[in-house]
Design a protein around this motif. Structure first.
Motif, PDB file in Angstrom:
ATOM      1  N   ASP A 110       0.986  -1.372   0.051  1.00 11.24           N
ATOM      2  CA  ASP A 110       0.054   0.012   0.044  1.00 11.24           C
ATOM      3  C   ASP A 110       0.946   1.199  -0.008  1.00 11.24           C
ATOM      4  O   ASP A 110       0.642   2.213  -0.735  1.00 11.24           O
ATOM      5  CB  ASP A 110      -0.737   0.028   1.151  1.00 11.24           C
ATOM      6  N   GLU A 142      -5.609  -0.446  -0.040  1.00  8.81           N
ATOM      7  CA  GLU A 142      -5.748   0.034  -1.308  1.00  8.81           C
ATOM      8  C   GLU A 142      -4.833  -0.546  -2.573  1.00  8.81           C
ATOM      9  O   GLU A 142      -4.979  -0.156  -3.848  1.00  8.81           O
ATOM     10  CB  GLU A 142      -5.034   1.699  -1.259  1.00  8.81           C
ATOM     11  N   ASN A 178     -15.547  -4.687  -3.568  1.00  9.10           N
ATOM     12  CA  ASN A 178     -15.122  -3.302  -4.146  1.00  9.10           C
ATOM     13  C   ASN A 178     -15.573  -3.605  -5.657  1.00  9.10           C
ATOM     14  O   ASN A 178     -14.930  -4.255  -6.384  1.00  9.10           O
ATOM     15  CB  ASN A 178     -13.563  -3.177  -4.386  1.00  9.10           C
TER      16      ASN A 178
END
Length: 262
Positions: A110, A142, A178
């Motif tokens: 990340d 992320e 997501n």
């Protein structure tokens, strides 16, 4: 003598008009175009090498578009699937670690702005269950861009095959965490083992033990059936071990991911 201001106005406008036309014909250079593919490394559940080393190696291949394919559910000879973090055993799924070995790596990736594919080798475990287990734990990172199912280790249903129904189930389950996540499917056989093409699905070719000429022909045939494709390269059993970038892109211009075995 009274001046013809109209005449001067149009005369002065001609350079301006020419400038506007040239501006649209020759747009300002916005710098080099972004690469259309991501390149990096495959990490087969190896948490002995520091995350910094994996990150640096991925960047050496891919720069700002570097990617790591990280196996987080590993197949074993007993046809069980083992996880590198604490987990209460559930039928075909076991844990082999009392600590979470994955989390520190994902934190580092990340920080470094890498892209991460989380790979699972299901064996007899239910793929949708594994997706839930993995993304419930790590889906907030992320760096993660999706889940990869290694079909070589799929033993449930029609072994080593994925139907359109399974594709849709796994993709929907993945994107529940997501909507931007992709579903990756890996195998070294022809397109008949894979489902039909679909948005947010990437087909990864994992061929080895042949010359690169043969491997590129097989990759070309497989990739021609799909919008987005990728390839693993760097196997010591291949000749030469690593395919060149030019040969990969010539075989499949729709290549989006190049993953090196290191």
């Amino acid at each position: 003598m009274k001046k013809d201001y109209k005449k001067y106005f149009f005369a002065g406008s001609i350079p301006l008009i020419l400038f506007i036309i040239l501006f649209y014909l020759y747009p300002v250079n916005e710098g080099p175009p972004q690469s259309k593919h991501s390149e990096g490394v495959w990490n087969n559940c190896n948490f002995t090498k520091p995350a910094e080393e994996w990150s640096a190696t991925a960047k050496r291949f891919g720069g700002k578009n570097s990617v790591i394919d990280l196996v987080v559910a590993q197949s074993h000879e007993n046809e069980l699937t083992y996880l590198p973090f604490p987990f209460e055993k559930n039928k075909n799924i076991y844990s082999y670690s009392q600590t979470d070995q994955v989390e520190p790596y994902l934190k580092k990736f990340d920080e470094d702005g890498l892209k991460v594919i989380l790979s699972i080798q299901p064996n007899n475990a239910d793929v949708a269950d594994l997706i839930d287990i993995i993304l419930t734990r790590y889906g907030h990172h992320e760096s993660i861009i999706g889940i990869n199912v290694d079909m070589e280790w799929k033993l449930t249903g029609n072994p080593c095959h994925v139907s359109d129904e399974e594709r849709n189930l796994w993709l929907n389950r993945t994107q529940k965490y997501n909507p931007k996540f992709k579903l990756f499917l890996t195998y070294f056989k022809d397109y008949t083992y894979f489902p039909g093409d679909a948005e947010d699905v990437v087909i990864l070719y994992d061929g080895e033990r042949a010359t690169q000429t043969v491997l590129m022909k097989e990759y070309e045939k497989l990739a021609s059936h799909y919008t987005s494709a990728g390839i693993y390269t760097g196997y010591s059993s291949s000749t030469p071990p690593t395919a060149s970038y030019d040969s990969i892109m010539a075989a499949a211009p729709n290549t989006k991911y190049i993953l090196h075995i290191v």
